[in-house]
Motif scaffolding. Structure first.
Motif, mmCIF file in Angstrom:
data_model
loop_
_atom_site.group_PDB
_atom_site.id
_atom_site.type_symbol
_atom_site.label_atom_id
_atom_site.label_comp_id
_atom_site.label_asym_id
_atom_site.label_seq_id
_atom_site.Cartn_x
_atom_site.Cartn_y
_atom_site.Cartn_z
ATOM 1 N N THR A 34 -0.431 -2.776 7.151
ATOM 2 C CA THR A 34 1.007 -3.052 6.950
ATOM 3 C C THR A 34 1.866 -1.842 7.296
ATOM 4 O OG1 THR A 34 0.922 -2.357 4.621
ATOM 5 C CG2 THR A 34 0.501 -4.691 5.096
ATOM 6 N N SER A 35 1.293 -0.860 7.971
ATOM 7 C CA SER A 35 2.014 0.398 8.209
ATOM 8 C C SER A 35 3.200 0.229 9.158
ATOM 9 C CB SER A 35 1.055 1.460 8.764
ATOM 10 O OG SER A 35 0.535 1.058 10.025
ATOM 11 N N ARG A 36 3.220 -0.847 9.941
ATOM 12 C CA ARG A 36 4.354 -1.072 10.849
ATOM 13 C C ARG A 36 5.204 -2.268 10.400
ATOM 14 N NH1 ARG A 36 1.334 -2.103 16.092
ATOM 15 N NH2 ARG A 36 -0.322 -2.616 14.596
ATOM 16 N N VAL A 37 4.997 -2.681 9.154
ATOM 17 C CA VAL A 37 5.752 -3.796 8.587
ATOM 18 C C VAL A 37 6.698 -3.262 7.523
ATOM 19 C CG1 VAL A 37 5.641 -6.019 7.401
ATOM 20 C CG2 VAL A 37 3.796 -5.339 8.975
ATOM 21 N N GLY A 38 7.968 -3.651 7.605
ATOM 22 C CA GLY A 38 8.938 -3.314 6.576
ATOM 23 C C GLY A 38 9.200 -4.527 5.701
ATOM 24 N N LEU A 39 9.565 -4.269 4.461
ATOM 25 C CA LEU A 39 9.887 -5.349 3.517
ATOM 26 C C LEU A 39 11.168 -4.975 2.791
ATOM 27 C CD1 LEU A 39 9.215 -7.943 1.848
ATOM 28 C CD2 LEU A 39 7.821 -6.465 0.360
ATOM 29 N N LEU A 40 12.122 -5.899 2.767
ATOM 30 C CA LEU A 40 13.384 -5.679 2.058
ATOM 31 C C LEU A 40 13.676 -6.884 1.187
ATOM 32 C CD1 LEU A 40 16.031 -4.195 1.464
ATOM 33 C CD2 LEU A 40 16.965 -5.136 3.599
ATOM 34 N N LEU A 41 13.795 -6.640 -0.113
ATOM 35 C CA LEU A 41 14.145 -7.679 -1.077
ATOM 36 C C LEU A 41 15.458 -7.275 -1.736
ATOM 37 C CD1 LEU A 41 10.647 -8.240 -2.758
ATOM 38 C CD2 LEU A 41 11.687 -9.557 -0.887
ATOM 39 N N THR A 42 16.502 -8.048 -1.492
ATOM 40 C CA THR A 42 17.830 -7.721 -2.004
ATOM 41 C C THR A 42 18.155 -8.580 -3.228
ATOM 42 O OG1 THR A 42 18.994 -9.348 -0.638
ATOM 43 C CG2 THR A 42 18.542 -7.185 0.352
ATOM 44 N N CYS A 43 19.264 -8.236 -3.895
ATOM 45 C CA CYS A 43 19.591 -8.958 -5.128
ATOM 46 C C CYS A 43 21.051 -9.395 -5.193
ATOM 47 C CB CYS A 43 19.232 -8.118 -6.351
ATOM 48 S SG CYS A 43 20.246 -6.646 -6.556
ATOM 49 N N ASP A 44 21.705 -9.539 -4.037
ATOM 50 C CA ASP A 44 23.103 -9.998 -4.069
ATOM 51 C C ASP A 44 23.411 -11.021 -2.980
ATOM 52 O OD1 ASP A 44 23.041 -8.327 -1.853
ATOM 53 O OD2 ASP A 44 24.840 -7.193 -2.395
ATOM 54 N N GLU A 45 22.365 -11.679 -2.458
ATOM 55 C CA GLU A 45 22.575 -12.645 -1.363
ATOM 56 C C GLU A 45 23.432 -13.812 -1.808
ATOM 57 O OE1 GLU A 45 21.737 -16.068 1.358
ATOM 58 O OE2 GLU A 45 21.414 -15.906 -0.808
ATOM 59 N N GLU A 46 23.207 -14.290 -3.036
ATOM 60 C CA GLU A 46 23.956 -15.452 -3.502
ATOM 61 C C GLU A 46 25.430 -15.126 -3.733
ATOM 62 O OE1 GLU A 46 22.739 -18.166 -3.171
ATOM 63 O OE2 GLU A 46 20.600 -18.165 -3.571
ATOM 64 N N SER A 47 25.768 -13.846 -3.766
ATOM 65 C CA SER A 47 27.160 -13.420 -3.913
ATOM 66 C C SER A 47 27.774 -13.020 -2.570
ATOM 67 C CB SER A 47 27.247 -12.239 -4.894
ATOM 68 O OG SER A 47 26.663 -12.559 -6.131
ATOM 69 N N GLY A 48 27.050 -13.266 -1.469
ATOM 70 C CA GLY A 48 27.571 -12.925 -0.154
ATOM 71 C C GLY A 48 27.049 -11.627 0.413
ATOM 72 N N GLY A 63 0.805 -1.214 0.000
ATOM 73 C CA GLY A 63 0.000 0.000 0.000
ATOM 74 C C GLY A 63 0.836 1.261 0.000
ATOM 75 N N ARG A 64 2.099 1.146 -0.383
ATOM 76 C CA ARG A 64 2.994 2.301 -0.479
ATOM 77 C C ARG A 64 4.132 1.963 -1.439
ATOM 78 N NH1 ARG A 64 3.778 0.005 4.686
ATOM 79 N NH2 ARG A 64 5.941 -0.559 5.208
ATOM 80 N N PRO A 65 4.760 2.969 -2.034
ATOM 81 C CA PRO A 65 5.795 2.688 -3.033
ATOM 82 C C PRO A 65 7.095 2.209 -2.409
ATOM 83 C CG PRO A 65 5.597 5.047 -2.678
ATOM 84 C CD PRO A 65 4.480 4.406 -1.895
ATOM 85 N N LEU A 99 15.184 -3.530 -3.251
ATOM 86 C CA LEU A 99 13.868 -2.929 -3.041
ATOM 87 C C LEU A 99 13.550 -2.874 -1.552
ATOM 88 C CD1 LEU A 99 11.832 -4.755 -5.840
ATOM 89 C CD2 LEU A 99 12.642 -2.386 -5.864
ATOM 90 N N LEU A 100 13.186 -1.678 -1.085
ATOM 91 C CA LEU A 100 12.903 -1.473 0.332
ATOM 92 C C LEU A 100 11.587 -0.730 0.502
ATOM 93 C CD1 LEU A 100 13.681 -1.367 3.374
ATOM 94 C CD2 LEU A 100 14.922 0.766 2.849
ATOM 95 N N TRP A 101 10.728 -1.302 1.346
ATOM 96 C CA TRP A 101 9.506 -0.632 1.787
ATOM 97 C C TRP A 101 9.656 -0.432 3.298
ATOM 98 C CZ3 TRP A 101 9.678 -4.387 -1.888
ATOM 99 C CH2 TRP A 101 9.011 -4.163 -3.114
ATOM 100 N N PRO A 102 10.235 0.659 3.744
ATOM 101 C CA PRO A 102 10.409 0.850 5.186
ATOM 102 C C PRO A 102 9.105 1.289 5.836
ATOM 103 C CG PRO A 102 11.244 2.756 4.002
ATOM 104 C CD PRO A 102 10.791 1.767 2.954
ATOM 105 N N ALA A 103 9.002 1.051 7.136
ATOM 106 C CA ALA A 103 7.868 1.529 7.917
ATOM 107 C C ALA A 103 8.370 2.573 8.901
ATOM 108 C CB ALA A 103 7.195 0.378 8.659
ATOM 109 N N ALA A 104 7.558 3.587 9.139
ATOM 110 C CA ALA A 104 7.975 4.666 10.044
ATOM 111 C C ALA A 104 8.249 4.124 11.447
ATOM 112 C CB ALA A 104 6.911 5.755 10.076
ATOM 113 N N GLN A 105 7.340 3.294 11.934
ATOM 114 C CA GLN A 105 7.535 2.643 13.235
ATOM 115 C C GLN A 105 7.568 1.137 12.986
ATOM 116 O OE1 GLN A 105 4.220 4.281 15.495
ATOM 117 N NE2 GLN A 105 5.554 5.875 16.335
#
Length: 383
Positions: free
Chosen positions: A129-143, A54-56, A68-74
């Motif tokens: 989902t206002s207090r939930v953060g989501l982080l999807l990274t793209c270099d985990e397989e490289s360490g 529900g947010r960019p 990609l990061l969807w941070p939450a304020a709290q």
């Protein structure tokens, strides 16, 4: 949805769409370091994730790679995953996504694109989902060289971290992981004509072979020290002037990682005239069970409320980004992704029939964390 039975029903209703999304995500190849492929995958996930949250998203580019990061304020809960896979571009043509019975296969289906689909679907089952953060990274397989700081920053501002890596084949969650180190041992010798005057050379390949045998002896108990990639020389008629040896180390304790680190850095050459230099070091400290225990109890309670089979914890020899968050002391539970097996192997698979229940489990856990927080300490969880 606030009632867990509604969450389970909602996940079941979305079962077909989850498989469709999994097919689309697996088909969108995301090889390590491939900017174009990773960017295309990030574009797809940006659309799905922003709708679910529900947010960019914030696109955080590090060394040219898009996270990609969807941070939450709290931020009370952080959902963490990665969309890169170990598979090179073009693998999907040789090995396309397919489903036979309840088992889906394809490059990255288990590690960890099924987990991402489940996380995004779980978010749609939450009333807020206002207090939930989501982080999807793209270099985990490289360490995780570029995303580590971002992962640690977001974990430090969260009350708990839930990681969407795959569970075990039996569906166990991952409550502990080995830590890992990676080294690059460079050998310098002296080139010479291999047929005319090999005695004038210092054979870097032979020196590297001595070092392979030496580092294997550093293993002890459940600590593994494995020589992996070895390269030497340029021409078949030239004494190799240089060689490079990669070394993989896995251990259950910080002390073991440091013991091996000291030994690797103390390596000395066997051949007169050869020289060694060591790069790399300790990459991730172990994920400890005591960091995961409160969240495992939460998962067990959520499973019982959902009417699902009992959830157990397991130890995993491989490392993940959960090692980073757990090392900060932030409560972390891993293995909340797809129920599958053979990650990094051409036969990797995930059981799509279990995606709805695992999605509901994750949603129920997040909902509980948002409303009541972590459970109070109890007896040690069953593993």
């Amino acid at each position: 949805m606030t009632d867990v039975t509604d969450m389970l029903r909602g996940a079941q209703v979305r079962a077909t769409s989850m498989v469709d999304r999994l097919a689309e995500l697996v088909t969108c190849e995301s090889p390590p370091g491939a900017v174009d492929g990773l960017s295309a995958c990030a574009d797809l996930l940006d659309t799905w994730g922003s709708t679910a949250m529900g947010r960019p998203a914030q696109r955080v580019t590090v060394d040219g790679l898009p996270h990609l990061l969807w941070p939450a304020a709290q931020q009370q809960v952080l959902l963490l995953g990665h969309f890169d896979t170990v598979w090179p571009a073009g693998t999907i043509q040789q090995w396309p996504f397919s489903v036979r019975g309840t088992l889906a296969t394809g490059p990255g289906v288990c590690d960890m694109k099924a987990g991402i689909v489940q996380m995004l679907t779980a978010l749609t089952l939450l009333p807020d989902t206002s207090r939930v953060g989501l982080l999807l990274t793209c270099d985990e397989e490289s360490g995780s060289p570029g995303s580590r700081a971002l992962i640690e920053q977001q974990a430090a501002r969260s009350g708990a971290v839930l990681v969407g890596e795959p569970s075990t084949e039996a569906g166990e969650l991952k409550v502990a992981r080995k830590g890992g180190s990676a080294y690059r041992l460079t050998v310098r010798g002296r080139a010479a004509h291999a047929g005319v005057e090999p005695h004038r050379g210092v054979n870097a390949g032979v020196e590297a072979a001595h070092q392979v045998l030496a580092v294997q002896r550093f293993a002890a108990g459940e600590t593994t020290v494995t020589p992996t990639v070895l390269t030497a020389g340029t021409m078949s008629n030239v004494v190799p002037e240089s060689a490079v040896l990669s070394i993989d180390v896995r251990a259950w304790t910080r002390e073991e990682l440091h013991r091996v680190d000291d030994l690797v850095r103390a390596l000395r050459p066997h051949l007169a005239g050869s020289r060694l230099s060591v790069g790399g070091g300790i990459n991730r400290y172990p994920l400890l069970e005591e960091v995961s225990a409160p969240l495992l109890r939460l998962a067990q309670d959520a499973a019982a409320r959902l009417g699902l089979p009992p959830v157990r914890g397991a130890y995993a020899s491989g490392a993940s980004d959960a090692n980073f968050t757990g090392a900060l002391g932030v409560p972390t539970l891993d293995g909340l992704g797809g129920v599958g097996g053979l990650p990094h192997a051409r036969g990797e698979w995930v059981d799509v029939s279990r995606m709805p229940e695992r999605t509901a489990l994750l949603a129920a856990m997040v909902g509980q964390l948002l409303t009541a927080g972590l459970p109070t300490p109890a007896s040690a969880p069953s593993t």
